[in-house]
Design a protein around this motif. Sequence first.
Motif, PDB file in Angstrom:
ATOM      1  N   LEU A 109       1.069  -1.051   0.118  1.00  0.00           N
ATOM      2  CA  LEU A 109      -0.152   0.046   0.034  1.00  0.00           C
ATOM      3  C   LEU A 109       0.388   1.340   0.050  1.00  0.00           C
ATOM      4  O   LEU A 109       1.288   1.587   0.829  1.00  0.00           O
ATOM      5  N   LEU A 110       0.629   1.948  -1.546  1.00  0.00           N
ATOM      6  CA  LEU A 110       1.682   3.189  -1.255  1.00  0.00           C
ATOM      7  C   LEU A 110       0.246   4.513  -1.205  1.00  0.00           C
ATOM      8  O   LEU A 110      -0.108   4.888  -2.151  1.00  0.00           O
ATOM      9  N   ILE A 111       0.164   5.017  -0.004  1.00  0.00           N
ATOM     10  CA  ILE A 111      -0.471   6.309   0.422  1.00  0.00           C
ATOM     11  C   ILE A 111      -0.070   7.266   1.173  1.00  0.00           C
ATOM     12  O   ILE A 111       1.247   7.101   1.573  1.00  0.00           O
ATOM     13  N   ASP A 115       5.702   7.790   6.194  1.00  0.00           N
ATOM     14  CA  ASP A 115       7.094   7.972   6.357  1.00  0.00           C
ATOM     15  C   ASP A 115       7.260   7.130   4.758  1.00  0.00           C
ATOM     16  O   ASP A 115       7.306   5.554   4.573  1.00  0.00           O
ATOM     17  N   LYS A 116       8.006   8.264   4.395  1.00  0.00           N
ATOM     18  CA  LYS A 116       9.148   8.055   3.015  1.00  0.00           C
ATOM     19  C   LYS A 116       9.828   6.755   2.795  1.00  0.00           C
ATOM     20  O   LYS A 116       9.703   5.542   2.078  1.00  0.00           O
ATOM     21  N   GLN A 117      10.961   6.983   3.857  1.00  0.00           N
ATOM     22  CA  GLN A 117      12.087   5.828   3.597  1.00  0.00           C
ATOM     23  C   GLN A 117      11.773   5.076   3.826  1.00  0.00           C
ATOM     24  O   GLN A 117      12.319   3.599   3.324  1.00  0.00           O
ATOM     25  N   ARG A 118      10.640   4.841   5.137  1.00  0.00           N
ATOM     26  CA  ARG A 118      10.670   3.533   5.552  1.00  0.00           C
ATOM     27  C   ARG A 118       9.819   2.410   4.132  1.00  0.00           C
ATOM     28  O   ARG A 118       9.998   1.511   4.030  1.00  0.00           O
ATOM     29  N   ARG A 136       1.929   9.581  -4.300  1.00  0.00           N
ATOM     30  CA  ARG A 136       2.433   8.074  -3.748  1.00  0.00           C
ATOM     31  C   ARG A 136       3.274   7.246  -4.441  1.00  0.00           C
ATOM     32  O   ARG A 136       4.872   7.173  -4.478  1.00  0.00           O
ATOM     33  N   ILE A 137       2.732   6.584  -5.507  1.00  0.00           N
ATOM     34  CA  ILE A 137       3.500   5.508  -6.025  1.00  0.00           C
ATOM     35  C   ILE A 137       4.276   6.336  -7.199  1.00  0.00           C
ATOM     36  O   ILE A 137       4.986   5.451  -7.259  1.00  0.00           O
TER      37      ILE A 137
END
Length: 437
Positions: A109-111, A115-118, A136-137
């Motif tokens: 799931l990309l939303i 946290d971006k790095q995680r 986000r994708i």
Amino acid sequence: MKKHSFQEFTLKPELLQIIEKLQFKTPTEIQAKVIPAAMKRKSIIGQSQTGSGKTHAYLIPLFNQLREDVKGVQFVITAPTRELAMQIHEEVKKMLRLAQKEKEITAKLLIGGTDKQRMMDKLKETPQIIVGTPGRILDMVKQEALSIFSASAFVIDEADLMLDLGFINEVDQLLIRCKSDVQLLVFSATIPEKLAHFFKKYLENPLHVKVKQELSPETMEHRLIPVRHRNEIDVLMQITTVIQPYLAIIFTNGKEEADKLYAALNERGLNVGLLHGGLTPRERKRVLKDIQSLRFQYIVATDLASRGIDIKGVSHVINAQLPKDENFYIHRVGRTARAGMEGTAISLYQEDDIRLIDKLEQKGLPFIFTDIADGEWREAKHWNKRNLRPKTSSNAETEAWKHVRKNKKVKPGYKKKMKQEQEKIKKNLIRKEKRGR
């Protein structure tokens, strides 16, 4: 209409078992039309209302072509809101769990709001299924944490809402990074002109599946309450004395109106939640969790909750303000009376709402004109077009006399001349009123 069965779609045996475990008896209309065409790898534009079963209309054929021996992204599902993406991801996880394939096949799931790095670290092992919001994708693709070029299918869910929220450019950027023959599965309640142009760019001879929008299930009643010169909050508080909702959504026409109404109802002692696009991701997540744990009986919301979030167990929909468009009315009230359950839609209306009510009545929507007295529903008179619409031919008569010049010196035939002048002014008023409609 002919009844279909999932067995006739020549699905893999393990997928039929998943469908059985999901307790789906027969396919819905959109599923019956989309599944066989999607299995032939056709690109599809599916037009249907919320709650028609469209999520599984694309998940079932995609799962049928899913290969656990192939690494890399196999399909991408985009949704306009984080909440909707989360709900789709939950359905994907449930199907993987029922298939006992959670280790062999991964779905990410990309939303936004995480946290971006995680997220980038989690993508080091490439998932076969991507679900998320377009922004986000695209972010992950641009950071080179993810490649979607290997995807054989790409889903755009709630495409018209995607357009309204301004995410169609991100979708465009993602499709540029896909193979030219990627299978496109697009679902949208309406097809605005801008969206039609977008489709022409990417879809060559798509199958257009349109499921007739059911205005209102038989299990739903639509009540209309005139506000007149009363306070909107007073009327809403009266409504709470005659209904006992499992869960009621109170819709407003914007975030500011929602904030004001939420504060006013809380002040009156009503246990109410708030849900709109202006909340932070953390706040929205918390509110949804509170809704699921039945902390609230009432939720004040904007149209985000009519399309972008699927809230289960809604027994009542209350329009504190009616929307300007009839499609938005249908989307809002579509949150209740689902899956054969009963539901009630209650709308407060003003004089300005008559045109919308008229349109919905002409389409066959059965309104009950009502009011509340002594804690009970009371029948009210149907709105009267002639009295409510300003400057119609009936009151043009009075208006015209105001503009007639009155001579102090009375001459023979003055009454006749005044009447002629009044008739002339009246005709002009009626002509102007018709042009202004």
